[in-house]
Design a protein around this motif. Structure first.
Motif, PDB file in Angstrom:
ATOM      1  N   LEU A  67       0.847  -1.186   0.000  1.00  0.00           N
ATOM      2  CA  LEU A  67       0.000   0.000   0.000  1.00  0.00           C
ATOM      3  C   LEU A  67       0.889   1.245   0.000  1.00  0.00           C
ATOM      4  O   LEU A  67       1.865   1.303   0.745  1.00  0.00           O
TER       5      LEU A  67
ATOM      6  N   ALA B 175       1.938   7.080   1.420  1.00  0.00           N
ATOM      7  CA  ALA B 175       1.113   8.269   1.650  1.00  0.00           C
ATOM      8  C   ALA B 175      -0.283   7.890   2.114  1.00  0.00           C
ATOM      9  O   ALA B 175      -0.872   8.548   2.991  1.00  0.00           O
ATOM     10  N   ILE B 176      -0.845   6.812   1.559  1.00  0.00           N
ATOM     11  CA  ILE B 176      -2.179   6.363   1.958  1.00  0.00           C
ATOM     12  C   ILE B 176      -2.138   5.814   3.378  1.00  0.00           C
ATOM     13  O   ILE B 176      -3.017   6.102   4.207  1.00  0.00           O
ATOM     14  N   THR B 177      -1.126   5.021   3.686  1.00  0.00           N
ATOM     15  CA  THR B 177      -1.009   4.443   5.027  1.00  0.00           C
ATOM     16  C   THR B 177      -0.909   5.526   6.088  1.00  0.00           C
ATOM     17  O   THR B 177      -1.623   5.496   7.100  1.00  0.00           O
TER      18      THR B 177
ATOM     19  N   SER C 242      -1.753   8.691   5.796  1.00  0.00           N
ATOM     20  CA  SER C 242      -2.964   9.517   5.795  1.00  0.00           C
ATOM     21  C   SER C 242      -4.097   8.845   6.562  1.00  0.00           C
ATOM     22  O   SER C 242      -4.891   9.516   7.227  1.00  0.00           O
ATOM     23  N   MET C 243      -4.168   7.521   6.489  1.00  0.00           N
ATOM     24  CA  MET C 243      -5.208   6.812   7.234  1.00  0.00           C
ATOM     25  C   MET C 243      -5.047   7.033   8.729  1.00  0.00           C
ATOM     26  O   MET C 243      -6.026   7.272   9.442  1.00  0.00           O
TER      27      MET C 243
ATOM     28  N   GLN D 200      -8.776   0.662  10.322  1.00  0.00           N
ATOM     29  CA  GLN D 200      -7.628   0.761   9.421  1.00  0.00           C
ATOM     30  C   GLN D 200      -7.113  -0.615   9.032  1.00  0.00           C
ATOM     31  O   GLN D 200      -6.796  -0.862   7.864  1.00  0.00           O
TER      32      GLN D 200
ATOM     33  N   THR E  58      -9.696  -2.074   6.650  1.00  0.00           N
ATOM     34  CA  THR E  58      -9.689  -1.384   5.360  1.00  0.00           C
ATOM     35  C   THR E  58      -8.545  -1.862   4.487  1.00  0.00           C
ATOM     36  O   THR E  58      -8.722  -2.108   3.283  1.00  0.00           O
TER      37      THR E  58
ATOM     38  N   LEU F 266      -9.105  -3.703   0.964  1.00  0.00           N
ATOM     39  CA  LEU F 266      -8.521  -3.140  -0.250  1.00  0.00           C
ATOM     40  C   LEU F 266      -7.706  -4.179  -1.009  1.00  0.00           C
ATOM     41  O   LEU F 266      -7.783  -4.284  -2.236  1.00  0.00           O
TER      42      LEU F 266
ATOM     43  N   TYR G 192     -15.742  -0.294  -2.961  1.00  0.00           N
ATOM     44  CA  TYR G 192     -15.617   0.823  -2.037  1.00  0.00           C
ATOM     45  C   TYR G 192     -16.815   0.918  -1.093  1.00  0.00           C
ATOM     46  O   TYR G 192     -16.669   1.235   0.087  1.00  0.00           O
TER      47      TYR G 192
END
Length: 243
Positions: A47, A50-52, A54-55, A65, A68, A72, A78
């Motif tokens: 993953l 940045a996504i990790t 940001s979560m 988390q 999710t 994913l 979604y």
């Protein structure tokens, strides 16, 4: 009459906030290994960093988390991810509503900030501490938990991927051990013990008596048990008996 948080002196506000920070140290210590485990899990699934990160910063909901990331990676839609996390986190509406009745402040911004940072562990402390009547105390409690979770995520993403597999796997147990350690001392009071016991009984009845015939998800069972047990506890015990 309750004193509004705006009427206290700056030094008193800082002292109350620092008291919340100190009260949240056990939660922060427990959160770091869990957040590291989350960072490792996201990293293992490739993953984007940045996504990790940001979560952890914008969502700040450990169980959601983890789920999710797994959803994913399994290619879930979604809407399925949104619905699952909504059901899982519905209990936060109850926790935030409960705290809003205890906190002596009229600042909507402060209440909204506190609501964002409420977790199972910070709620367990705030609901059993008289100091939690101050919004700044709860804000300090939530702040140190939030910082620890994000620091742990950064460590998991950038530094901990080389740790032994057995150590990585053991990090997932820390959250349960920490929550039990925070909850058990509060069970010494009769109202809290009664409500907790009743919630467990309701969960058991739903799991063994209802779910085999009418499937109910874990999240829905938690919500039903919490609402019913808390409602009975509020009816049977006066506020003065609980605090």
């Amino acid at each position: 009459m309750a004193t509004s948080i705006q009427s206290t002196s700056p030094s008193s506000q800082q002292s109350t906030f620092r008291a919340g920070l100190r009260a949240g140290i056990p939660v922060a210590i427990g959160y770091i290994p869990i957040a590291i485990a989350f960072g490792l899990l996201a990293k293992s699934f490739d993953l984007p960093n940045a996504i990790t990160l940001s979560m952890s910063f914008f969502i700040f909901a450990g169980a959601s988390q983890f789920i999710t990331v797994q959803l994913l990676m399994t290619g879930s839609m979604y809407w399925e991810i949104i619905l699952t996390t909504f059901i899982l986190n519905s209990r936060h509406f109850l926790m935030s509503a409960s705290l809003s009745q205890r906190i002596e402040t009229t600042s909507r911004k402060l209440l909204a900030t506190i609501a964002f940072g409420v977790t199972d562990e910070t709620f367990s402390i705030a609901s059993t501490r008289k100091e939690a009547r101050s919004g700044l105390f709860v804000l300090g409690l939530n702040t140190i938990a939030f910082l620890a979770w994000n620091i742990g995520t950064w460590i998991g993403v950038f530094l901990a991927f080389g740790l032994p597999g057995t150590l990585q796997a053991s990090m997932g147990i820390a959250l349960y051990a920490m929550f039990i350690g925070l909850l058990v001392p509060s069970l010494t009071t009769r109202p809290v013990f009664f409500v907790a016991s009743f919630a467990i009984m309701i969960q058991a009845m739903l799991h063994w008596g209802i779910t085999p015939f009418f499937p109910i998800s874990d999240g829905i069972r938690i919500i039903i048990a919490t609402v019913v047990a808390a409602g009975i506890g509020a009816f049977v015990f006066k506020e003065e008996q609980v605090t």
